[in-house]
Motif scaffolding. Structure first.
Motif, PDB file in Angstrom:
ATOM      1  N   ALA A 762     -26.406 113.922  43.650  1.00 51.63           N
ATOM      2  CA  ALA A 762     -25.493 113.447  45.032  1.00 51.63           C
ATOM      3  C   ALA A 762     -26.549 112.650  45.598  1.00 51.63           C
ATOM      4  CB  ALA A 762     -24.810 114.358  45.847  1.00 51.63           C
ATOM      5  N   THR A 763     -26.257 111.594  45.855  1.00 52.39           N
ATOM      6  CA  THR A 763     -27.299 110.809  46.770  1.00 52.39           C
ATOM      7  C   THR A 763     -26.391 110.188  48.147  1.00 52.39           C
ATOM      8  OG1 THR A 763     -26.671 108.444  45.955  1.00 52.39           O
ATOM      9  CG2 THR A 763     -28.268 109.911  44.966  1.00 52.39           C
ATOM     10  N   ALA A 764     -27.179 109.495  49.209  1.00 54.95           N
ATOM     11  CA  ALA A 764     -26.425 109.100  50.340  1.00 54.95           C
ATOM     12  C   ALA A 764     -25.358 107.967  50.026  1.00 54.95           C
ATOM     13  CB  ALA A 764     -27.308 108.462  51.472  1.00 54.95           C
ATOM     14  N   ASP A 765     -25.428 107.181  48.962  1.00 54.19           N
ATOM     15  CA  ASP A 765     -24.735 106.198  48.404  1.00 54.19           C
ATOM     16  C   ASP A 765     -23.730 106.610  47.332  1.00 54.19           C
ATOM     17  OD1 ASP A 765     -25.831 104.540  50.384  1.00 54.19           O
ATOM     18  OD2 ASP A 765     -27.433 104.229  48.750  1.00 54.19           O
ATOM     19  N   GLY A 766     -23.648 107.867  46.837  1.00 57.10           N
ATOM     20  CA  GLY A 766     -22.720 108.088  45.975  1.00 57.10           C
ATOM     21  C   GLY A 766     -23.187 109.343  44.973  1.00 57.10           C
ATOM     22  N   THR A 767     -22.987 109.247  43.577  1.00 55.28           N
ATOM     23  CA  THR A 767     -23.830 110.100  42.604  1.00 55.28           C
ATOM     24  C   THR A 767     -24.517 109.100  41.682  1.00 55.28           C
ATOM     25  OG1 THR A 767     -21.628 109.969  41.264  1.00 55.28           O
ATOM     26  CG2 THR A 767     -21.902 111.762  42.850  1.00 55.28           C
ATOM     27  N   ILE A 768     -25.484 109.767  40.945  1.00 55.34           N
ATOM     28  CA  ILE A 768     -26.457 109.021  40.239  1.00 55.34           C
ATOM     29  C   ILE A 768     -26.483 110.003  38.816  1.00 55.34           C
ATOM     30  CG2 ILE A 768     -28.380 109.993  41.298  1.00 55.34           C
ATOM     31  CD1 ILE A 768     -29.853 107.632  40.526  1.00 55.34           C
ATOM     32  N   ARG A 769     -26.590 109.607  37.882  1.00 55.59           N
ATOM     33  CA  ARG A 769     -26.865 110.121  36.506  1.00 55.59           C
ATOM     34  C   ARG A 769     -28.139 109.872  36.001  1.00 55.59           C
ATOM     35  NH1 ARG A 769     -22.238 111.372  33.412  1.00 55.59           N
ATOM     36  NH2 ARG A 769     -22.995 110.812  31.501  1.00 55.59           N
ATOM     37  N   LYS A 770     -29.177 110.906  36.041  1.00 57.45           N
ATOM     38  CA  LYS A 770     -30.355 110.769  35.801  1.00 57.45           C
ATOM     39  C   LYS A 770     -30.697 111.538  34.261  1.00 57.45           C
ATOM     40  CE  LYS A 770     -35.142 111.822  37.373  1.00 57.45           C
ATOM     41  NZ  LYS A 770     -35.898 112.351  38.410  1.00 57.45           N
ATOM     42  N   ARG A 771     -31.484 110.990  33.466  1.00 57.43           N
ATOM     43  CA  ARG A 771     -31.665 111.706  32.198  1.00 57.43           C
ATOM     44  C   ARG A 771     -33.019 112.066  32.459  1.00 57.43           C
ATOM     45  NH1 ARG A 771     -29.834 110.649  27.097  1.00 57.43           N
ATOM     46  NH2 ARG A 771     -28.843 108.796  27.766  1.00 57.43           N
ATOM     47  N   PHE A 772     -32.947 113.601  31.813  1.00 56.92           N
ATOM     48  CA  PHE A 772     -34.258 114.431  31.867  1.00 56.92           C
ATOM     49  C   PHE A 772     -35.216 113.568  30.871  1.00 56.92           C
ATOM     50  CE2 PHE A 772     -30.917 117.740  32.732  1.00 56.92           C
ATOM     51  CZ  PHE A 772     -31.629 118.265  33.603  1.00 56.92           C
ATOM     52  N   THR A 773     -36.494 113.512  31.580  1.00 55.94           N
ATOM     53  CA  THR A 773     -37.668 113.024  30.545  1.00 55.94           C
ATOM     54  C   THR A 773     -38.063 114.187  29.846  1.00 55.94           C
ATOM     55  OG1 THR A 773     -39.199 113.530  32.390  1.00 55.94           O
ATOM     56  CG2 THR A 773     -38.179 111.421  32.295  1.00 55.94           C
ATOM     57  N   LEU A 774     -39.152 113.843  28.741  1.00 53.41           N
ATOM     58  CA  LEU A 774     -39.541 114.744  27.640  1.00 53.41           C
ATOM     59  C   LEU A 774     -40.157 115.905  28.500  1.00 53.41           C
ATOM     60  CD1 LEU A 774     -39.729 115.287  24.812  1.00 53.41           C
ATOM     61  CD2 LEU A 774     -42.139 113.957  24.807  1.00 53.41           C
ATOM     62  N   GLU A 775     -41.042 115.799  29.422  1.00 49.23           N
ATOM     63  CA  GLU A 775     -41.846 117.005  29.835  1.00 49.23           C
ATOM     64  C   GLU A 775     -40.846 117.623  30.797  1.00 49.23           C
ATOM     65  OE1 GLU A 775     -42.486 113.219  32.624  1.00 49.23           O
ATOM     66  OE2 GLU A 775     -42.454 113.531  30.497  1.00 49.23           O
TER      67      GLU A 775
END
Length: 777
Positions: A762-775
């Motif tokens: 959740a963000t102030a402007d909606g929702t965001i999909r974030k991909r996990f990085t390798l580390e």
């Protein structure tokens, strides 16, 4: 990827694990796993040769003269029960002298062979890496006048060693640490109430549709509506640079209405848990009084969202403040060769100024310790070291008294009534003197090392790698002194303190004690090797997390952490095999049974640990193979004790001339150790400049065919062809920097859903999909 394992065969995994080559171990698990498994292979080869000599030559000769296949079988009359009483000389004891020399030189041969293999592999693997870790040094003892980037850069480059690419001076960022701890508590509370509102499921098979097919309310302050143009514009919004893939999800304010999400489990299986179709129409409330027991009721999501907003503003302001510099800095040079040169150089003529060391990997750094003032970190190191010493000494007393259970005579001396009772009941005597000590020994082996892990985590080490090596040393010291020397000596000596303090009596008492404890050590080694070792395949600690923690999981973040793979800590797994090898060597000329049980232990352990390191566990620390010097020194210690024990056993039988024939062995062993410290130890910590690949043909994280490395073959047939373009450490450390994480870390919102590849936040402007990085895996 490692070769797949059969799903319907109980033992079908054994041949597959056996066929995994050493080069594949390097690729899948790293250099530390290569060293660890190499120790098991070395032990198997060594004990196999010792077992053959013992079973074919030593034991038959002993049986011919004494009627006992092993010394200490019960009818053996070659040694007395008291070190002060010597028996007649037995002519067959010359075999002990000959095979003490043979076993010593065989052990030295395999140990040096393994050392050379590790060093050669280490030089080739680390010499070919080009990650930021391999080009960075840690500089400590920086004087106040050099604690700024320009002055420090000019000083380093004026030495004519090479160019500096980047400098990160560590500062006293304790304030930022505190703010991020507060933020973590707030965001986890917020996620709990979001999960209550939009629903969670214990059956993690829910699919979240990514775009405008679903909507959810953020807070009651989110009254802004979007039209089509705004939605189209928002879809093009980019996120932080470290987000490789993101999508902005549409939302609208839906007060007093239920939020519905698609729960079609057939389209996407989510192993970590997400929110599903169970929702609440009424938003969760909390009371502002003490512990939420009384006070004004407010909207929980709004309350913690506002707190999150406030703490984020404090963090942004705190990032702009000036913090005092510490005498530590991370300096990234322009090449690996330059970094290795600087790390091995003495930069300042004054003592304790400008001390250089190779830097740990960025992900391996314990920043809370780095940002401590020097006096605070030194204080932590000293007082934890003192506590560790006190704990080690304190455990001598309970272990010593518990070890009296090993011998009925000792029990009768300390507890006469118990001794009389056991003498009348044979079954009770066998349980107390044979089974109970084995279980006590195993229990202490399991519990006490965890205490040393906790103590080391509080000692102020700069990196997790240094912490792990410290745990190896602490735990080995404990199991060797408390669970071997004290346990062994106290089991048969009425005054073991006197023997421990008198070096002249130590060899005699050690020989006498080991003679009477052969059955105990056979039972112990077989219990740990054949009964407990296979249980490690179940990763019981990880399973217990599901039993005890899964019911408490409330948020997607909880499920994500629950399903993380278990960590492999060499500090917990290496000391016990080292002790088993030492015990087996001590008995190598006296007991074929213990040689057999020790060999079985290492064979089973090799398959178990190879499976764990390749398929089950991860070792997140930067892999440099620095555990090999620890293995070398402990095995040499075992050799010295082996020679001392055999000399004591010969002296107990009036074979003083034969005992004197062993005098050269300890001196040769010490010379052997000195040669390692002088010539091999530097190559175990540093990379030779000639071993560094000056012109890399591939960039880190790029992909090339295995044929490009087909010509790289190490000693003993180890091929680097399967390493492909980069090592596991290069892949983990791709795009990492030595910036203090709390200065550059994105202030992500609460997690609403998660799967194996990405998270919905959740963000102030909606929702965001974030991909996990390798580390982040």
């Amino acid at each position: 990827m490692p070769p797949p394992l059969p799903s319907k065969s109980l033992f079908g995994w054994l041949p597959i694990v056996w066929r995994i080559t050493e080069a594949e171990v390097l690729e899948y698990a790293g250099l530390d796993a290569f060293v660890f498994l190499g120790f098991f292979k070395m032990s198997i080869k060594l004990l196999s040769i010792c077992w053959l000599f013992s079973s074919i030559i030593i034991s038959p000769i002993r049986y011919y003269f004494t009627g006992d296949y092993d010394q200490g079988d019960g009818n053996d009359k070659t040694a007395s029960d008291s070190p002060s009483e010597a028996t007649d000389y037995y002519t067959y004891l010359w075999v002990y002298v000959i095979f003490t020399y043979i076993f010593t030189f065989v052990t030295k041969h395999f140990l040096m062979q393994q050392t050379r293999k590790v060093i050669e592999c280490r030089q080739k693997v680390l010499g070919s890496q080009k990650s930021v870790t391999d080009r960075t040094i840690r500089l400590s003892g920086i004087p106040p006048e050099l604690r700024n980037e320009r002055a420090l850069r000019d000083t380093i480059e004026s030495l004519g060693i090479g160019k500096v690419s980047k400098i990160v001076i560590c500062r006293e960022w304790k304030k930022l640490d505190t703010l991020f701890h507060q933020r973590d508590r707030i965001i986890r509370s917020l996620e709990i109430y979001w999960a209550q509102y939009i629903g969670t499921t214990k059956n993690p098979t829910f699919n979240i549709r990514p775009y405008a097919e679903s909507s959810y309310p953020l807070t009651r302050d989110s009254h802004r509506y979007r039209d089509d143009d705004e939605e189209a514009a928002d879809e093009s919004i980019s996120t932080e640079n470290d987000i490789s893939e993101s999508d902005i999800l549409d939302y609208e304010y839906t007060s007093n209405t239920a939020v519905e999400y698609d729960a079609d489990s057939s389209t996407d299986s989510n192993p970590f848990g997400t929110f599903g179709s169970a929702v609440y129409k009424k938003r969760p409330q909390i009371k502002l009084g003490f512990k939420g027991l009384w006070g004004k009721s407010v909207d929980a999501i709004d309350y913690y969202t506002q707190q999150l907003k406030v703490i984020d503003e404090e963090i942004l302001a705190a990032r702009q403040r000036h913090y005092p510099a510490t005498p530590t800095a991370f300096i990234t040079m322009d090449s690996v060769a330059t970094a290795q040169t600087v790390a091995q150089a003495v930069l300042d003529p004054r003592v304790s100024f400008l001390i250089t060391r190779l830097a740990p990997a960025p992900k391996d750094i314990i920043w809370e310790n780095v940002t401590l003032p020097r006096k605070d970190r030194v204080l932590k190191i000293y007082y934890i070291t003192i506590i560790t010493g006190i704990v080690g000494v304190a455990f001598i007393f309970p272990v010593g008294y518990l070890a009296t259970l090993l011998n009925l005579k000792t029990i009768s001396k300390f507890w006469p009534d118990l001794g009389d009772l056991l003498e009348k009941h044979e079954w009770a005597q066998r349980f107390v003197t044979e089974l109970l000590p084995v279980y006590i020994f195993t229990f202490l082996n399991f519990v006490i090392p965890l205490l040393y892990v906790w103590l080391s985590s509080r000692q102020g080490f700069i990196s997790h790698g240094e912490e792990e090596l410290s745990v190896v040393s602490k735990n080995f010291f404990y199991v060797f002194v408390n669970l071997f020397l004290v346990f062994t000596m106290a089991g048969t000596a009425s005054n073991y303190w006197g023997y421990l303090s008198d070096s002249k009596k130590l060899a005699l008492q050690l020989a006498t004690s080991l003679k009477g404890l052969s059955t105990f050590y056979v039972d112990t080694i077989l219990l740990q090797g054949l009964a407990l070792m296979p249980c490690k395949l179940l990763v019981l600690g990880h399973i217990m997390r599901f039993v005890l923690i899964k019911a408490k999981c409330k948020t997607p973040r909880d499920y994500r952490e629950l399903y993380r793979p278990p960590l492999f800590n060499f500090g917990l797994h290496l000391p016990h095999p080292l002790l088993i090898l030492i015990i087996t060597l001590l008995y190598s000329v006296m007991s074929t049974k213990i040689l057999s049980s020790g060999l079985a232990y290492f064979v089973v352990g090799y398959f178990v640990y190879k499976y764990l390191l390749i398929y089950t566990c991860i070792h997140p620390q930067h892999s440099t193979g620095q555990v090999m010097p620890i293995i070398f020194r402990r095995v040499v210690l075992g050799l010295l004790l082996f020679q001392l024990t055999v000399a004591g056993s010969l002296a107990l039988n009036n074979a003083y001339i034969l005992a004197m024939c062993l005098i050269p062995l300890p001196f040769l062993t010490i010379l052997y150790s000195w040669n390692f410290e002088r010539n091999y130890l530097p190559l175990s910590f540093y990379i030779a400049l000639r071993a560094i690949d000056k012109e890399p043909t591939v960039e880190p994280n790029s992909q090339i065919s295995s044929g490009n490395l087909s010509g790289h073959v190490l000693a003993n047939g180890v091929s680097l062809s399967s390493l492909r373009s980069s090592t596991i450490d290069e892949r983990r450390e791709f795009n990492q920097t030595y910036e203090y994480p709390h200065l550059v870390q994105s202030l992500d919102g609460p997690w609403l859903a998660v799967n194996s590849e990405q998270v919905v936040m959740a963000t102030a402007d909606g929702t965001i999909r974030k991909r996990f990085t390798l580390e982040e895996y």
